[in-house]
Design a protein around this motif. Structure first.
Motif, PDB file in Angstrom:
ATOM      1  N   ILE A   4     -69.703  -5.453  73.908  1.00  0.00           N
ATOM      2  CA  ILE A   4     -70.216  -6.673  74.545  1.00  0.00           C
ATOM      3  C   ILE A   4     -71.436  -7.147  73.755  1.00  0.00           C
ATOM      4  O   ILE A   4     -72.354  -6.364  73.495  1.00  0.00           O
ATOM      5  N   VAL A   5     -71.420  -8.411  73.350  1.00  0.00           N
ATOM      6  CA  VAL A   5     -72.511  -8.955  72.554  1.00  0.00           C
ATOM      7  C   VAL A   5     -73.059 -10.213  73.234  1.00  0.00           C
ATOM      8  O   VAL A   5     -72.316 -11.166  73.482  1.00  0.00           O
ATOM      9  N   LEU A   6     -74.355 -10.195  73.548  1.00  0.00           N
ATOM     10  CA  LEU A   6     -75.048 -11.367  74.085  1.00  0.00           C
ATOM     11  C   LEU A   6     -75.957 -11.913  72.994  1.00  0.00           C
ATOM     12  O   LEU A   6     -76.766 -11.165  72.421  1.00  0.00           O
ATOM     13  N   THR A   7     -75.820 -13.201  72.693  1.00  0.00           N
ATOM     14  CA  THR A   7     -76.617 -13.826  71.644  1.00  0.00           C
ATOM     15  C   THR A   7     -77.411 -14.994  72.211  1.00  0.00           C
ATOM     16  O   THR A   7     -76.825 -15.980  72.677  1.00  0.00           O
ATOM     17  N   ASP A   8     -78.735 -14.849  72.230  1.00  0.00           N
ATOM     18  CA  ASP A   8     -79.649 -15.904  72.670  1.00  0.00           C
ATOM     19  C   ASP A   8     -79.249 -16.479  74.033  1.00  0.00           C
ATOM     20  O   ASP A   8     -79.226 -17.690  74.235  1.00  0.00           O
ATOM     21  N   ILE A  62     -66.911 -10.411  74.636  1.00  0.00           N
ATOM     22  CA  ILE A  62     -66.402  -9.133  75.151  1.00  0.00           C
ATOM     23  C   ILE A  62     -65.249  -8.736  74.250  1.00  0.00           C
ATOM     24  O   ILE A  62     -64.188  -9.370  74.266  1.00  0.00           O
ATOM     25  N   GLY A  63     -65.466  -7.710  73.442  1.00  0.00           N
ATOM     26  CA  GLY A  63     -64.464  -7.344  72.444  1.00  0.00           C
ATOM     27  C   GLY A  63     -64.360  -8.440  71.399  1.00  0.00           C
ATOM     28  O   GLY A  63     -65.365  -8.951  70.901  1.00  0.00           O
ATOM     29  N   ASP A  64     -63.121  -8.836  71.081  1.00  0.00           N
ATOM     30  CA  ASP A  64     -62.913  -9.887  70.086  1.00  0.00           C
ATOM     31  C   ASP A  64     -62.761 -11.261  70.727  1.00  0.00           C
ATOM     32  O   ASP A  64     -62.371 -12.228  70.080  1.00  0.00           O
ATOM     33  N   GLN A  65     -63.085 -11.372  72.027  1.00  0.00           N
ATOM     34  CA  GLN A  65     -62.954 -12.646  72.741  1.00  0.00           C
ATOM     35  C   GLN A  65     -64.320 -13.239  73.060  1.00  0.00           C
ATOM     36  O   GLN A  65     -65.179 -12.567  73.632  1.00  0.00           O
ATOM     37  N   VAL A  66     -64.525 -14.487  72.704  1.00  0.00           N
ATOM     38  CA  VAL A  66     -65.728 -15.214  73.111  1.00  0.00           C
ATOM     39  C   VAL A  66     -65.472 -15.736  74.525  1.00  0.00           C
ATOM     40  O   VAL A  66     -64.608 -16.578  74.741  1.00  0.00           O
TER      41      VAL A  66
END
Length: 425
Positions: A4-8, A62-66
């Motif tokens: 899981i990646v949160l950007t700004d 989440i994973g490879d899905q935006v």
């Protein structure tokens, strides 16, 4: 399992920032706790990842899905993010049996046969150890058993990520301890990513592979529990994590050599702080000043954006507590470069018969395994933990030393950690 990646990511209402430009990476199969005081933004962060709250701006993957991107207009609904959510209240159907509660979400998906649903229900019930209660109704179960049913229902659709919003807060202390152990084992056996919201730092410390500590919508530290405890980024983190709470002591002094700082504490006792890793204060201050300038530059750049709204709930240096016998009403003046704050964990404060600083036993609270002491030095109170069945008489005299390299030295100007080391008096 997905990362899981949160950007700004930002969430605000008017000029109130619940989450303020958050960057966060939650690794595959990790157990991350979102920790902080009430109203800090941890539940809002969880709900934004799950799709139950729409961010004001930013990007979430989440994973490879935006699943969300404010610039591209992407916002995948919660039911298509393939995540499970466990709420604070168990939200069980009172008119359904345990079996029916667990199977409810599977029946709605219409992709499972009756045999497949039966297999899944019994499998997850076995994982959380409630297979013997399948014909009971929620009212016939204890709080802990109801919580297990809620967990089984969350696991049944096999979500890629499981979100938990203070799921143990309704349980008594003994049962909470038991359920922490169960959740830890569940994370291991299911091999899934867990994101867990709590304001209880003991839950965060015992459960997490990483703690994400938030205050006023701003990420304060994201690290393993023992790193957060032993090397906190700032005074707020040091104060929030740890039980009994850390001792803060004001200090005035200057660096005499690259590894040593000469100090005056409590308030006129001479002491020497020796860095565990050699630090040059002049270089540290230069770096800290550059960070402050970079932050101000970013603020000015944001101010030029017509979409930007200035933050109403302003960030400030944490007003750390100093324990005293009598509040003398003294007001802290503006700090200078010679002003420091020492952070001393209770287990670092060693009680001995001679040497060190003389103190008076102000209070003693034995629990069997350990005794928590409040020690009076002049008008100041320090907390110490003594392990073992040792008794202390109130008013008796003892001596205290500072053991090991666990004492923390903070800047009073910024509240940031300068370094850890030993303290000699």
């Amino acid at each position: 399992m997905p990362k899981i990646v949160l950007t700004d990511v930002t969430k605000r209402w008017g000029n109130f920032y619940a989450v303020d430009h958050l960057d966060l990476v939650i690794d595959d199969c990790s157990f991350v706790t979102l920790l902080g005081p009430s109203g800090c933004g941890k539940t809002t962060t969880l709900r934004m990842i799950a799709g139950l709250e729409t961010p004001t701006s930013g990007r979430i993957e989440i994973g490879d899905q935006v699943v969300f991107d404010s610039e591209k207009g992407i916002n995948i609904p919660a039911n298509k993010r393939h995540v499970g959510f466990l709420f604070q209240n168990y939200a069980l159907w009172p008119n359904m049996t345990v079996y029916q509660n667990i199977a409810f979400g599977l029946k709605n998906q219409k992709k499972y046969t009756k045999k497949e649903i039966d297999d899944i229900v019994h499998r997850v019930a076995k994982v959380v150890k409630i297979e013997m209660f399948m014909d009971r109704y929620p009212s016939e179960l204890s709080g802990g058993q109801q919580q297990r049913v809620a967990i089984a229902r969350t696991l049944a659709p096999e979500p890629s990520v499981i979100f938990m919003d203070e799921p143990l807060s309704n349980l008594d202390a003994k049962l909470r301890l038991e359920m922490r152990s169960e959740l830890q084992r569940l994370h291991l056996t299911t091999d899934k990513t867990f994101v867990y919201v709590t304001h209880d730092q003991m839950e965060a410390m015992t459960l997490a592979t990483k703690i994400c500590l938030i205050e006023n919508g701003v990420l304060q530290q994201y690290a393993a529990p023992l790193e957060v405890y032993g090397k906190p980024n700032n005074i707020f983190v040091a104060d929030f994590v740890g039980s009994p709470s850390i001792n803060f002591v004001d200090a005035v002094g200057e660096q005499l050599s690259p590894g040593n700082v000469s100090l005056s504490i409590l308030p006129d006792i001479p002491a020497t702080f020796r860095f565990k890793d050699q630090i040059d204060l002049a270089e540290w201050r230069k770096t800290e000043k550059q960070k402050a300038e970079d932050k101000e530059t970013r603020r000015l750049e944001l101010a030029k954006d017509s979409k930007n709204v200035e933050k109403g709930n302003k960030d400030s240096v944490f007003n750390y507590p100093i324990a005293k016998v009598d509040d003398d009403g003294a007001v802290r003046g503006d700090p200078t470069e010679k002003d420091f704050v020492l952070g001393i964990r209770p287990e670092v404060l060693e009680v001995c018969e001679e040497g060190g600083i003389e103190a008076e036993v102000y209070s003693a609270m034995p629990t069997g395994m350990e005794t928590t002491l409040r020690l009076r030095i002049g008008n100041f109170l320090l907390t110490s933990v003594v392990f073992g069945g040792v008794t202390f008489e109130l008013g008796s005299k003892v001596h205290v030393k500072f053991k090991g390299n666990g004492v923390m030295l903070f800047s009073r100007i910024s509240g940031e950690l300068i370094g850890t080391g030993s303290l000699e008096v």
